[in-house]
Design a protein around this motif. Sequence first.
Motif, PDB file in Angstrom:
ATOM      1  N   ILE A 184       4.134   9.683  13.976  1.00 14.25           N
ATOM      2  CA  ILE A 184       4.101   9.738  12.505  1.00 14.25           C
ATOM      3  C   ILE A 184       2.659   9.563  12.026  1.00 14.25           C
ATOM      4  O   ILE A 184       2.164  10.312  11.181  1.00 14.25           O
ATOM      5  N   PHE A 185       1.958   8.599  12.597  1.00 17.04           N
ATOM      6  CA  PHE A 185       0.576   8.308  12.238  1.00 17.04           C
ATOM      7  C   PHE A 185      -0.293   9.558  12.397  1.00 17.04           C
ATOM      8  O   PHE A 185      -0.995   9.973  11.474  1.00 17.04           O
ATOM      9  N   ILE A 186      -0.211  10.187  13.576  1.00 21.11           N
ATOM     10  CA  ILE A 186      -1.047  11.367  13.847  1.00 21.11           C
ATOM     11  C   ILE A 186      -0.650  12.534  12.944  1.00 21.11           C
ATOM     12  O   ILE A 186      -1.514  13.211  12.368  1.00 21.11           O
ATOM     13  N   ALA A 187       0.662  12.746  12.771  1.00 22.29           N
ATOM     14  CA  ALA A 187       1.144  13.869  11.954  1.00 22.29           C
ATOM     15  C   ALA A 187       0.645  13.729  10.520  1.00 22.29           C
ATOM     16  O   ALA A 187       0.187  14.695   9.898  1.00 22.29           O
ATOM     17  N   ILE A 188       0.707  12.510   9.984  1.00 18.74           N
ATOM     18  CA  ILE A 188       0.287  12.308   8.585  1.00 18.74           C
ATOM     19  C   ILE A 188      -1.216  12.459   8.450  1.00 18.74           C
ATOM     20  O   ILE A 188      -1.713  13.035   7.481  1.00 18.74           O
ATOM     21  N   MET A 189      -1.948  11.968   9.430  1.00 20.31           N
ATOM     22  CA  MET A 189      -3.397  12.142   9.371  1.00 20.31           C
ATOM     23  C   MET A 189      -3.757  13.617   9.341  1.00 20.31           C
ATOM     24  O   MET A 189      -4.542  14.068   8.507  1.00 20.31           O
ATOM     25  N   TYR A 195       9.402   1.128   8.359  1.00 21.27           N
ATOM     26  CA  TYR A 195       8.817   1.392   9.671  1.00 21.27           C
ATOM     27  C   TYR A 195       7.995   2.687   9.626  1.00 21.27           C
ATOM     28  O   TYR A 195       6.864   2.750  10.113  1.00 21.27           O
ATOM     29  N   GLY A 196       8.546   3.718   8.964  1.00 18.32           N
ATOM     30  CA  GLY A 196       7.813   4.973   8.818  1.00 18.32           C
ATOM     31  C   GLY A 196       6.653   4.833   7.831  1.00 18.32           C
ATOM     32  O   GLY A 196       5.568   5.356   8.047  1.00 18.32           O
ATOM     33  N   LEU A 197       6.900   4.084   6.752  1.00 16.22           N
ATOM     34  CA  LEU A 197       5.891   3.946   5.696  1.00 16.22           C
ATOM     35  C   LEU A 197       4.648   3.215   6.188  1.00 16.22           C
ATOM     36  O   LEU A 197       3.534   3.539   5.801  1.00 16.22           O
ATOM     37  N   ARG A 198       4.847   2.220   7.050  1.00 17.11           N
ATOM     38  CA  ARG A 198       3.680   1.476   7.538  1.00 17.11           C
ATOM     39  C   ARG A 198       2.791   2.363   8.392  1.00 17.11           C
ATOM     40  O   ARG A 198       1.559   2.292   8.302  1.00 17.11           O
ATOM     41  N   ALA A 199       3.420   3.220   9.204  1.00 19.86           N
ATOM     42  CA  ALA A 199       2.622   4.155  10.009  1.00 19.86           C
ATOM     43  C   ALA A 199       1.850   5.097   9.080  1.00 19.86           C
ATOM     44  O   ALA A 199       0.676   5.403   9.304  1.00 19.86           O
ATOM     45  N   ALA A 200       2.520   5.529   8.000  1.00 22.93           N
ATOM     46  CA  ALA A 200       1.869   6.425   7.040  1.00 22.93           C
ATOM     47  C   ALA A 200       0.706   5.726   6.357  1.00 22.93           C
ATOM     48  O   ALA A 200      -0.375   6.292   6.182  1.00 22.93           O
ATOM     49  N   TYR A 207       0.833  -1.204   0.000  1.00 21.97           N
ATOM     50  CA  TYR A 207       0.000   0.000   0.000  1.00 21.97           C
ATOM     51  C   TYR A 207       0.866   1.252   0.000  1.00 21.97           C
ATOM     52  O   TYR A 207       0.602   2.195  -0.739  1.00 21.97           O
ATOM     53  N   ALA A 208       1.888   1.238   0.855  1.00 20.42           N
ATOM     54  CA  ALA A 208       2.758   2.416   0.943  1.00 20.42           C
ATOM     55  C   ALA A 208       3.458   2.659  -0.384  1.00 20.42           C
ATOM     56  O   ALA A 208       3.490   3.784  -0.895  1.00 20.42           O
ATOM     57  N   VAL A 209       3.988   1.589  -0.989  1.00 20.71           N
ATOM     58  CA  VAL A 209       4.673   1.747  -2.280  1.00 20.71           C
ATOM     59  C   VAL A 209       3.658   2.144  -3.362  1.00 20.71           C
ATOM     60  O   VAL A 209       3.915   3.037  -4.172  1.00 20.71           O
ATOM     61  N   GLY A 210       2.491   1.522  -3.343  1.00 20.58           N
ATOM     62  CA  GLY A 210       1.450   1.828  -4.319  1.00 20.58           C
ATOM     63  C   GLY A 210       1.015   3.279  -4.263  1.00 20.58           C
ATOM     64  O   GLY A 210       0.578   3.857  -5.253  1.00 20.58           O
ATOM     65  N   ALA A 266       3.725  12.812  -1.234  1.00 21.33           N
ATOM     66  CA  ALA A 266       4.767  13.577  -0.539  1.00 21.33           C
ATOM     67  C   ALA A 266       4.800  13.186   0.946  1.00 21.33           C
ATOM     68  O   ALA A 266       5.877  13.055   1.545  1.00 21.33           O
ATOM     69  N   TRP A 267       3.622  13.000   1.536  1.00 18.00           N
ATOM     70  CA  TRP A 267       3.555  12.572   2.943  1.00 18.00           C
ATOM     71  C   TRP A 267       4.154  11.200   3.126  1.00 18.00           C
ATOM     72  O   TRP A 267       4.846  10.924   4.111  1.00 18.00           O
ATOM     73  N   VAL A 268       3.883  10.317   2.181  1.00 18.73           N
ATOM     74  CA  VAL A 268       4.398   8.950   2.295  1.00 18.73           C
ATOM     75  C   VAL A 268       5.927   8.960   2.251  1.00 18.73           C
ATOM     76  O   VAL A 268       6.599   8.319   3.063  1.00 18.73           O
TER      77      VAL A 268
END
Lengths: 186, 187
Positions: free
Chosen positions: A143-148, B111-116, A49-52, A160-162
């Motif tokens: 990281i989770f909260i910041a990106i959200m 590790y960062g990407l999964r959180a994202a 998902y992240a790469v996609g 860009a966020w990813v």
Amino acid sequence: MKELIELFVAFARVGAFTFGGGYAMLPMLQKEVVESKHWATEEDLMDYYAVGQCTPGIIAVNTATFVGRKQKGLAGALVATAGVIFPSLVIIMIITAFVNNFSDIPWVAHALAGIRVCVVVLVLNAVIKLAKKSLVDAAAVVIFIAIMAGALFTDIPTFAWVIAAGIVGILIKVLGVSKEKGGAVK
Amino acid sequence: MIFLQLYWEFFKTGLFTIGGGLATLPFLYEMQAKTGWFTIHDIANMVAVSESTPGPMGVNMATFTGFTIAGIPGALIAVLGLVTPSVIIILIVANILDKFKTNRYVQFAMYGLRAASAALIAIACLRVAQIAFLNRDLYSQSGRLTDLFNITAIIFGIILYIIYKKTDRHPILYILAAGVVGVVLSL
């Protein structure tokens, strides 16, 4: 050959029941790919998902290509991709050929309203599962909260966020590791 | 000739669309202006149909366009054009990932990407929830806060979540059942 057919059928099922874009297929992928067939782990899915997200193309197609390739190389990649797009092709051609103003039909609109509620439920459950696996420490939660917050309240494009999250991940770990080493030397 | 052109136009769309779904829209507007294959009104219709049918929106759009212009072969060619760049790029990326998977920097990045990833999926969930549980139009007309929330849908959502957690069957079952409930309750 049997495995190729299985790939096609599994991804066709995913394609046929994904309402609302790439992310909505996550609960289906968790069931088909992770739980029943063991073609990939939960972590693999996250990586795909992240790469996609930061490569061109449709996330559903990208994920199908990833899983198919891992399972059966190039042939697997092509078959899984064909599977995920097959239902759309058939459904859209039928609607285009025979039905006018499909989305204005009252019972279609009602059924969709029900399905949307279901999609929220399924995706929410998927997010909770993923969060348990991927938010392994306080830094990951940040990281989770910041990106959200960033993706909700700014116009900066998602990829860009990813990419930023990847870089921050490296920085946090590198700094963390050097700190640990420093401690060990003392 | 039209097939070559269809393939090429959707190949470009597939190559430059990052993030999927509605990101294809600007390309469709450009294609509309350039080729006149469909009207702007058609694009709006395509979005509506895509939102009410399963499957990736980009694929739906390509199918519709290709089919309208050149029938079933047109639909196939357009979709083929759309997915070719993704498939090639992902195959390359997957090869690279395999080679560097054990590299510690790649693992740190993951590790960062999964959180994202988790964050982006949570956002997608919020966006669908907003459409599923809020009556934006009704609220903007009446201004009453009680009109903003679709109470029936919210209660249905809570019940469905509890049932889903208890039974844990295949997601398809719940999607089909929810469609029926939607019709019955006129959600």
